[in-house]
Design an enzyme around this catalytic site. Sequence first.
Site, PDB file in Angstrom:
ATOM      1  N   LYS A 199      22.001 -11.780  -9.018  1.00 52.04           N
ATOM      2  CA  LYS A 199      22.714 -12.257 -10.210  1.00 52.04           C
ATOM      3  C   LYS A 199      22.862 -11.125 -11.227  1.00 52.04           C
ATOM      4  CE  LYS A 199      22.501 -15.599 -13.941  1.00 52.04           C
ATOM      5  NZ  LYS A 199      21.899 -16.813 -14.482  1.00 52.04           N
ATOM      6  N   GLU A 205      13.664  -4.704  -6.557  1.00 55.37           N
ATOM      7  CA  GLU A 205      13.482  -4.896  -5.116  1.00 55.37           C
ATOM      8  C   GLU A 205      14.819  -4.797  -4.384  1.00 55.37           C
ATOM      9  OE1 GLU A 205      12.165  -6.730  -7.501  1.00 55.37           O
ATOM     10  OE2 GLU A 205      10.287  -7.712  -6.879  1.00 55.37           O
ATOM     11  N   GLY A 256      19.664 -18.508 -11.198  1.00 54.56           N
ATOM     12  CA  GLY A 256      19.441 -17.908  -9.878  1.00 54.56           C
ATOM     13  C   GLY A 256      18.961 -18.917  -8.846  1.00 54.56           C
ATOM     14  N   ARG A 257      18.003 -19.771  -9.226  1.00 54.58           N
ATOM     15  CA  ARG A 257      17.440 -20.717  -8.253  1.00 54.58           C
ATOM     16  C   ARG A 257      18.346 -21.920  -8.029  1.00 54.58           C
ATOM     17  NH1 ARG A 257      14.571 -19.938 -12.751  1.00 54.58           N
ATOM     18  NH2 ARG A 257      14.302 -21.619 -14.253  1.00 54.58           N
ATOM     19  N   GLU A 342       9.325 -22.293 -10.761  1.00 51.08           N
ATOM     20  CA  GLU A 342       9.942 -21.354 -11.712  1.00 51.08           C
ATOM     21  C   GLU A 342      10.648 -22.131 -12.829  1.00 51.08           C
ATOM     22  OE1 GLU A 342      13.314 -18.350 -10.916  1.00 51.08           O
ATOM     23  OE2 GLU A 342      11.539 -17.103 -10.729  1.00 51.08           O
ATOM     24  N   HIS A 373      -2.104 -29.974  12.036  1.00 46.34           N
ATOM     25  CA  HIS A 373      -3.163 -29.284  12.774  1.00 46.34           C
ATOM     26  C   HIS A 373      -3.751 -28.136  11.972  1.00 46.34           C
ATOM     27  CE1 HIS A 373      -2.347 -31.711  16.301  1.00 46.34           C
ATOM     28  NE2 HIS A 373      -1.088 -31.648  15.910  1.00 46.34           N
ATOM     29  N   LYS A 499       7.316  -7.566 -14.281  1.00 47.06           N
ATOM     30  CA  LYS A 499       8.362  -6.584 -13.937  1.00 47.06           C
ATOM     31  C   LYS A 499       8.224  -5.339 -14.815  1.00 47.06           C
ATOM     32  CE  LYS A 499      11.942  -9.977 -12.709  1.00 47.06           C
ATOM     33  NZ  LYS A 499      13.253 -10.527 -13.071  1.00 47.06           N
TER      34      LYS A 499
HETATM   35  O1  F6P Z   1      12.025 -12.674 -10.908  1.00 51.30           O
HETATM   36  C1  F6P Z   1      12.605 -13.914 -10.999  1.00 51.30           C
HETATM   37  C2  F6P Z   1      14.079 -13.884 -10.801  1.00 51.30           C
HETATM   38  O2  F6P Z   1      14.700 -13.529 -12.000  1.00 51.30           O
HETATM   39  C3  F6P Z   1      14.582 -15.215 -10.302  1.00 51.30           C
HETATM   40  O3  F6P Z   1      14.809 -16.106 -11.311  1.00 51.30           O
HETATM   41  C4  F6P Z   1      15.795 -14.812  -9.546  1.00 51.30           C
HETATM   42  O4  F6P Z   1      16.194 -15.804  -8.654  1.00 51.30           O
HETATM   43  C5  F6P Z   1      15.303 -13.560  -8.867  1.00 51.30           C
HETATM   44  O5  F6P Z   1      14.469 -12.950  -9.817  1.00 51.30           O
HETATM   45  C6  F6P Z   1      16.371 -12.612  -8.433  1.00 51.30           C
HETATM   46  O6  F6P Z   1      17.179 -12.199  -9.499  1.00 51.30           O
HETATM   47  P1  F6P Z   1      18.575 -11.538  -9.225  1.00 51.30           P
HETATM   48  O7  F6P Z   1      19.422 -12.520  -8.504  1.00 51.30           O
HETATM   49  O8  F6P Z   1      19.119 -11.191 -10.586  1.00 51.30           O
HETATM   50  O9  F6P Z   1      18.352 -10.302  -8.397  1.00 51.30           O
END
Ligand code: F6P
Length: 534
Positions: A199, A205, A256-257, A342, A373, A499
């Site tokens: 987003k 990452e 995002g979620r 979240e 199990h 972060k």
């Molecule tokens: O670290 C949490 C978060 O901001 C989530 O809310 C989001 O889904 C995820 O990181 C990834 O964010 P982005 O889509 O901006 O890379």
Amino acid sequence: MSLPPCDQTLAWHHLQSLFDTRGRDFDLRQAFHDHPQRSAQLAVEAPMVFGDLSKHLWDEEIRDALLALAADRGVTERRDAMLRGDPINSTEHRSVRHTALRTPAGAPSDDAAAALARAEAAAFLAFAEQVRAEGKITDVVNIGIGGSDLGPQMAVAALHPHVTPTIRFHFVANVDAHDLDTTLDGLDAARTLFLVSSKTFGTRETLVNAQLAMDWARAQGVTDLRSHFVGVTANPEAARTHGMGTVFQFWDWVGGRYSMWSAIGLSIAIALGRDGFQAMLDGAHAMDLHFAQAAPANNLPMLLGLIDVWYRNFHGFDSRSIAPYHHGLRRLPAYLQQLEMESNGKWVDREGRPMAVGTAPVLWGEPGTNGQHSYFQMLHQGTDRIPVEFIVVARPDHAHADSHRTLLANALAQSRALMIGRSLEEVLAEAGPSPSAEMVAVSKQRAFRGNRPSTTLLIERLDPRTLGALVALHEHRVFTSAAIWGINAFDQWGVELGKTLALDVEARMTNPTRSRSDLDSSTVGLLQRLELMA
Ligand code: F6P
């Protein structure tokens, strides 16, 4: 409008007295015995999802008191505000429009946001069809994390029988390069398409993995990198700066979620094709209409959200176990963890007042029957009572009727066993008229208290439409409990500190001569040990 804290209301106090008088010791077995119609009375039909809410520690009186709480907290008004596009995400001054992503033209809720979403969907669905038709791509790798990973990953796994067999789908989230390395091992770069999904297009990452993937493709001899890297983002400029050829967009009003319905679902769109993706949106829209229009007493997401509050705040249950009895739904617990934890893992309400009551429970789970199990022992006989959510699919997509019957029987048996338990007397009766001393001793270990609650959500078949409905059901349930608590379910400030500190620690690792005097001794000690071990 400012609301008092949820526990300072008359409706809350009424629930507390109901809990004290009847809720705490509510006996499910007795309730079924006294009310043979209980199952029908506490069942709810929502589009494509049947909810059996009868194995819960409640009855119609408690349900009505919870509904009164919902009325008192303005749940329907807040729902309407969300659906209208009011900026209910107050800390970020944003509206919350994931429902617009699945609103068809001409629907009562159709508006400019929905029209924008449909136009973008037309573009990314055309692209998906092109990838499928051309047949050049054998592997699609989605690089993204959190909401830019979990929804697409869950859906592509869930809908496997509907996925094109000519393309393999991979999901890389972790900045631990073991994830990317093992994924890329054996892939042909010339026939691989990367979807860099973020987003913000600022998530470390994802950017690190995208860069590594570009290096890998280049090393494999790919010269037209831009045609192998597609960006999906609410920040198209940043995506282009990072070398994305094609860019699909969504908007800051999609959390995002809550974004798998947008271009973030491009991997789902390539997997299913236009019609399949549209069916998923249609299923979600059907659930949106149910949430918007059904009376609260018959509104499945609302009732689930209210049961969640009943358990979290009155019974004091602090976790919920998700048990999808369908192998395809194996990533659903992880998806729901982000969705609920979240969204609702908040310690202050919308006014900034510390919460006097608990918010999001811990969600966890594994598909059935695997979970039986491993941790079901604890669900049945542990000291904590943990509500379980069984998700049961009536018809399989395979032809193995016997194994499916066994699966279904296990789901039903587990919810029944959790409820009925097994008293000491029953265990002893099984041991015969004169049990040995050892048998008497062991029978205490073999007894189950029972009276452990569960939901059963039943769907006829797992397909794009029903999955859409199932996921939207959970979105609206999370909305409901957030509205009761008076918290903002649409921001996530709690992830920011980690972060920032990670960037700071990384900078110190890159430059070990930088002073560490402002760090705590644990962090300094661990950094030193890592340096020694490197
Ligand atoms: O670290 C949490 C978060 O901001 C989530 O809310 C989001 O889904 C995820 O990181 C990834 O964010 P982005 O889509 O901006 O890379």
